[in-house]
Design an enzyme around this catalytic site. Structure first.
Site, PDB file in Angstrom:
ATOM      1  N   GLU A   1     -11.149   0.057  -3.422  1.00 37.40           N
ATOM      2  CA  GLU A   1     -10.316   0.624  -2.288  1.00 37.40           C
ATOM      3  C   GLU A   1      -9.079   1.220  -2.910  1.00 37.40           C
ATOM      4  O   GLU A   1      -9.136   1.531  -4.117  1.00 37.40           O
ATOM      5  CB  GLU A   1     -10.182  -0.684  -1.452  1.00 37.40           C
ATOM      6  CG  GLU A   1      -8.908  -1.516  -2.189  1.00 37.40           C
ATOM      7  CD  GLU A   1      -8.694  -2.716  -1.081  1.00 37.40           C
ATOM      8  OE1 GLU A   1      -9.279  -2.876   0.070  1.00 37.40           O
ATOM      9  OE2 GLU A   1      -8.114  -3.520  -1.489  1.00 37.40           O
TER      10      GLU A   1
ATOM     11  N   ASP B   1       0.760  -1.324   0.071  1.00 34.88           N
ATOM     12  CA  ASP B   1      -0.183  -0.196   0.050  1.00 34.88           C
ATOM     13  C   ASP B   1       0.961   1.179  -0.012  1.00 34.88           C
ATOM     14  O   ASP B   1       0.538   2.078   0.772  1.00 34.88           O
ATOM     15  CB  ASP B   1      -0.855   0.151   1.120  1.00 34.88           C
ATOM     16  CG  ASP B   1      -1.708  -1.231   1.460  1.00 34.88           C
ATOM     17  OD1 ASP B   1      -2.141  -1.715   0.373  1.00 34.88           O
ATOM     18  OD2 ASP B   1      -1.839  -1.699   2.534  1.00 34.88           O
TER      19      ASP B   1
HETATM   20  O1  FUB Z   1      -3.312  -3.658   3.438  1.00 35.76           O
HETATM   21  C1  FUB Z   1      -4.578  -3.905   3.855  1.00 35.76           C
HETATM   22  C2  FUB Z   1      -5.578  -3.521   2.996  1.00 35.76           C
HETATM   23  O2  FUB Z   1      -5.227  -4.277   1.696  1.00 35.76           O
HETATM   24  C3  FUB Z   1      -5.407  -2.182   2.402  1.00 35.76           C
HETATM   25  O3  FUB Z   1      -5.967  -0.989   3.107  1.00 35.76           O
HETATM   26  C4  FUB Z   1      -5.870  -2.189   0.913  1.00 35.76           C
HETATM   27  O4  FUB Z   1      -6.007  -1.126   0.295  1.00 35.76           O
HETATM   28  C5  FUB Z   1      -5.493  -3.356   0.756  1.00 35.76           C
HETATM   29  O5  FUB Z   1      -4.165  -3.418   0.072  1.00 35.76           O
END
Ligand code: FUB
Length: 323
Positions: A224, A13
């Protein structure tokens, strides 16, 4: 093929920014566990953040060590997920991070540091009105700072109404069906002190042909990993499509959108998640920061951050990358 920026820890991320001519990367810090894969994301069980930095592409990467830990943040129970950092008008650095509180609900906290690499000291409470995950900051040319956020399923975005004032627990799935609109990412302008939202949360609209993207269009709807950068005066909103594993983007004329879908930036990488950031014009080039699970040989919650140059065509479209 790009190599992981670091191999001594797992990182994911990546939110990258240039401060004082140096690249700083704010990743999640993945760690081993026995949870196994589930749609709520329990396997992403992180407890601290490290900041990475480097002077140029291919240069030595510095791991600045632990910048902040869950145990230092009273409201956090677990799962410190994707963070980001912004420099305020006061020259200090504001680390935004999502985590589950003791009630199991994700909220977004902010921690303050004098230097880009931290250490950071968290505010005692999460940002009022914040919810869900994946905060990403964007500071516009006029100095206004925005916080984009949201993530479906494990990120709980489907549990909220548009402005986040109503929370319905245990909604496991996003909406679906003919004529149903996809859930949008959320945004709020930040106060000048960077510690709270300056306004109510708004839902952003991603359009296809001028119409809101349908909920069932999983190759184009937001899941996301929100990110905003500016190119030639226009706002590029990029994001993960989640279960179709694409990094997609949409273009608009305001930080609040609407954003018209423009294409794919990166095809699926090794691993379920895909999450990124884009740095425009670092030493004359544009860079994509992303992660994959190549180093862990496909273990979804053990990811590694990479970077690569991206380019635009003459119309400002990002040239699609293959992993
Ligand atoms: O790293 C945890 C979660 O996985 C992140 O918040 C999302 O974007 C995904 O990458």
């Amino acid at each position: 093929m790009p190599k992981p920026l670091v191999t001594h820890i797992y990182t994911a991320d990546p939110s990258a920014h240039v401060f004082d001519g140096r690249l700083y990367i704010y990743p999640s810090h993945d760690r081993e566990n026995d949870y196994g894969f589930n749609d709520k994301g329990d396997q992403y069980d992180m407890v601290d953040y490290h900041v990475l930095s480097l002077a140029e592409e291919g240069g030595e990467v510095t791991d600045h060590g632990v910048a902040i830990s869950a145990q230092d943040v009273p409201w956090v129970d677990k799962q410190m997920w994707a963070p980001d950092c912004a420099r305020g008008k006061d020259g200090r650095h504001y680390l935004y991070f999502p985590a589950r509180g003791h009630d199991g609900i994700f909220r977004i906290g902010v921690a303050v540091g004098d230097r880009p690499e931290g250490p950071f000291k968290a505010q005692p409470e999460p940002i009022k009105g914040s919810f869900s995950i994946d905060p990403a900051t964007f500071v516009d040319d006029d100095g206004a700072a925005y916080c984009y956020f949201g993530g479906l399923w494990g990120g709980q975005l489907q549990c909220y109404n548009s402005d986040g004032t109503t929370y319905t627990p245990d909604v496991a799935d996003e909406p679906s069906g003919a004529g149903v609109r996809a859930y949008g990412p959320r945004v709020a302008r930040l106060r000048d002190d960077m510690l709270e939202f300056a306004e109510g949360v708004r839902e952003l609209v991603i359009t296809v042909g001028g119409q809101p993207v349908p909920a069932d269009d999983h190759e184009r709807r937001f899941f996301e990993a929100a990110w905003v950068h500016k190119h030639n005066g226009r706002y590029y909103f990029s994001y993960s499509t989640g279960d179709t594993h694409l990094l997609a983007y949409a273009i608009g004329d305001s930080p609040y959108g609407p954003f018209e879908y423009a294409g794919t930036i990166l095809e699926p990488v090794v691993g379920w998640t895909t999450h990124h950031s884009i740095v425009e014009n670092f030493k004359g080039k544009t860079y994509l920061f992303y992660h994959d699970c190549e180093l862990s040989k496909g273990v979804d919650h053990l990811r590694s951050v990479k970077m690569r140059e991206i380019t635009y065509d003459k119309d400002g479209k990002i040239i699609k990358q293959k992993p």
